[in-house]
Design a protein around this motif. Sequence first.
Motif, PDB file in Angstrom:
ATOM      1  N   ARG A   2       0.849  -1.187   0.000  1.00 22.48           N
ATOM      2  CA  ARG A   2       0.000   0.000   0.000  1.00 22.48           C
ATOM      3  C   ARG A   2       0.887   1.240   0.000  1.00 22.48           C
ATOM      4  N   ILE A   3       0.356   2.294  -0.588  1.00 26.34           N
ATOM      5  CA  ILE A   3       1.054   3.576  -0.646  1.00 26.34           C
ATOM      6  C   ILE A   3       0.180   4.607   0.047  1.00 26.34           C
ATOM      7  N   MET A   4       0.804   5.480   0.840  1.00 29.71           N
ATOM      8  CA  MET A   4       0.078   6.535   1.551  1.00 29.71           C
ATOM      9  C   MET A   4       0.429   7.894   0.945  1.00 29.71           C
ATOM     10  N   GLY A   5      -0.596   8.679   0.639  1.00 30.56           N
ATOM     11  CA  GLY A   5      -0.416  10.056   0.205  1.00 30.56           C
ATOM     12  C   GLY A   5      -0.621  10.979   1.390  1.00 30.56           C
ATOM     13  N   VAL A   6       0.225  12.013   1.490  1.00 26.36           N
ATOM     14  CA  VAL A   6       0.170  12.936   2.616  1.00 26.36           C
ATOM     15  C   VAL A   6       0.143  14.371   2.091  1.00 26.36           C
ATOM     16  N   ASP A   7      -0.848  15.134   2.531  1.00 22.65           N
ATOM     17  CA  ASP A   7      -0.928  16.573   2.271  1.00 22.65           C
ATOM     18  C   ASP A   7      -0.644  17.266   3.593  1.00 22.65           C
ATOM     19  N   LEU A  15      -4.556  12.582   4.674  1.00 19.20           N
ATOM     20  CA  LEU A  15      -3.948  11.271   4.466  1.00 19.20           C
ATOM     21  C   LEU A  15      -4.854  10.438   3.570  1.00 19.20           C
ATOM     22  N   ALA A  16      -4.228   9.664   2.697  1.00 21.90           N
ATOM     23  CA  ALA A  16      -4.972   8.757   1.822  1.00 21.90           C
ATOM     24  C   ALA A  16      -4.122   7.514   1.611  1.00 21.90           C
ATOM     25  N   VAL A  17      -4.770   6.365   1.523  1.00 21.13           N
ATOM     26  CA  VAL A  17      -4.061   5.098   1.347  1.00 21.13           C
ATOM     27  C   VAL A  17      -4.617   4.390   0.118  1.00 21.13           C
ATOM     28  N   SER A  18      -3.713   3.801  -0.648  1.00 15.89           N
ATOM     29  CA  SER A  18      -4.119   3.072  -1.845  1.00 15.89           C
ATOM     30  C   SER A  18      -4.648   1.692  -1.498  1.00 15.89           C
ATOM     31  N   ASP A  19      -5.250   1.062  -2.488  1.00 15.74           N
ATOM     32  CA  ASP A  19      -5.592  -0.350  -2.346  1.00 15.74           C
ATOM     33  C   ASP A  19      -4.297  -1.159  -2.469  1.00 15.74           C
ATOM     34  N   GLU A  20      -4.360  -2.457  -2.260  1.00 14.93           N
ATOM     35  CA  GLU A  20      -3.155  -3.288  -2.281  1.00 14.93           C
ATOM     36  C   GLU A  20      -2.530  -3.404  -3.661  1.00 14.93           C
ATOM     37  N   MET A  21      -3.310  -3.202  -4.701  1.00 18.23           N
ATOM     38  CA  MET A  21      -2.796  -3.299  -6.075  1.00 18.23           C
ATOM     39  C   MET A  21      -2.253  -1.959  -6.581  1.00 18.23           C
ATOM     40  N   LYS A  42       2.063   9.832  14.693  1.00 21.00           N
ATOM     41  CA  LYS A  42       0.714   9.335  14.390  1.00 21.00           C
ATOM     42  C   LYS A  42       0.654   8.746  12.982  1.00 21.00           C
ATOM     43  N   ILE A  43       1.329   9.392  12.041  1.00 17.35           N
ATOM     44  CA  ILE A  43       1.360   8.872  10.674  1.00 17.35           C
ATOM     45  C   ILE A  43       2.127   7.557  10.648  1.00 17.35           C
ATOM     46  N   ALA A  44       3.234   7.478  11.378  1.00 21.86           N
ATOM     47  CA  ALA A  44       4.009   6.234  11.451  1.00 21.86           C
ATOM     48  C   ALA A  44       3.156   5.093  12.002  1.00 21.86           C
ATOM     49  N   ASP A  45       2.311   5.390  12.977  1.00 27.44           N
ATOM     50  CA  ASP A  45       1.392   4.373  13.518  1.00 27.44           C
ATOM     51  C   ASP A  45       0.434   3.876  12.435  1.00 27.44           C
ATOM     52  N   GLU A  46      -0.095   4.816  11.637  1.00 32.99           N
ATOM     53  CA  GLU A  46      -1.006   4.441  10.546  1.00 32.99           C
ATOM     54  C   GLU A  46      -0.269   3.636   9.478  1.00 32.99           C
ATOM     55  N   VAL A  47       0.971   4.005   9.212  1.00 31.75           N
ATOM     56  CA  VAL A  47       1.781   3.279   8.237  1.00 31.75           C
ATOM     57  C   VAL A  47       1.913   1.820   8.660  1.00 31.75           C
ATOM     58  N   GLN A  48       2.210   1.611   9.923  1.00 32.60           N
ATOM     59  CA  GLN A  48       2.364   0.247  10.424  1.00 32.60           C
ATOM     60  C   GLN A  48       1.024  -0.492  10.434  1.00 32.60           C
ATOM     61  N   LYS A  49      -0.004   0.172  10.931  1.00 34.28           N
ATOM     62  CA  LYS A  49      -1.332  -0.439  11.048  1.00 34.28           C
ATOM     63  C   LYS A  49      -1.894  -0.852   9.687  1.00 34.28           C
ATOM     64  N   ARG A  50      -1.614  -0.054   8.655  1.00 34.60           N
ATOM     65  CA  ARG A  50      -2.198  -0.292   7.332  1.00 34.60           C
ATOM     66  C   ARG A  50      -1.234  -0.968   6.356  1.00 34.60           C
TER      67      ARG A  50
END
Length: 135
Positions: A2-7, A15-21, A42-50
């Motif tokens: 997954r890829i996370m976009g950050v504004d 914050l936005a997260v892509s699908d697995e593909m 907090k973003i690092a937590d989301e990165v790990q969680k997702r």
Amino acid sequence: MRIMGVDYGDVRIGLAVSDEMNTLVGDSWTLTERNADLAAEKIADEVQKRSVQRIVLGLPKNMDGSEGARAEKCRLFAQKLEEKAGLCPVLWDERRSSIEAHAILHANGRREKNHRKNVDAVAASLILEGYLRSL
């Protein structure tokens, strides 16, 4: 993957997260945090969680392509994100993302005064969408 976009903003961070593909933007939301270190945590937590494996951070450039004070703040935040999340953010030109986000919200009937609640999440989605298209 997954890829996370950050504004990144001083108060609100989209914050936005892509699908697995990595073809679509999935979930998007807004994080409210004034402290950059806490925001990075907090973003690092989301990165790990997702299970995010790449971060795309919007780099605010001037219309002529030059960088100003906001871009420097963003570069400093990218360093904090790398320290906290263990991923080196890809810096992505975000010119006009907030303008486009406001236009999208307006076109969907959102009242101008309510844009502030959603515009950062929409901008993060646009940043991520642009990056995904480039892959």
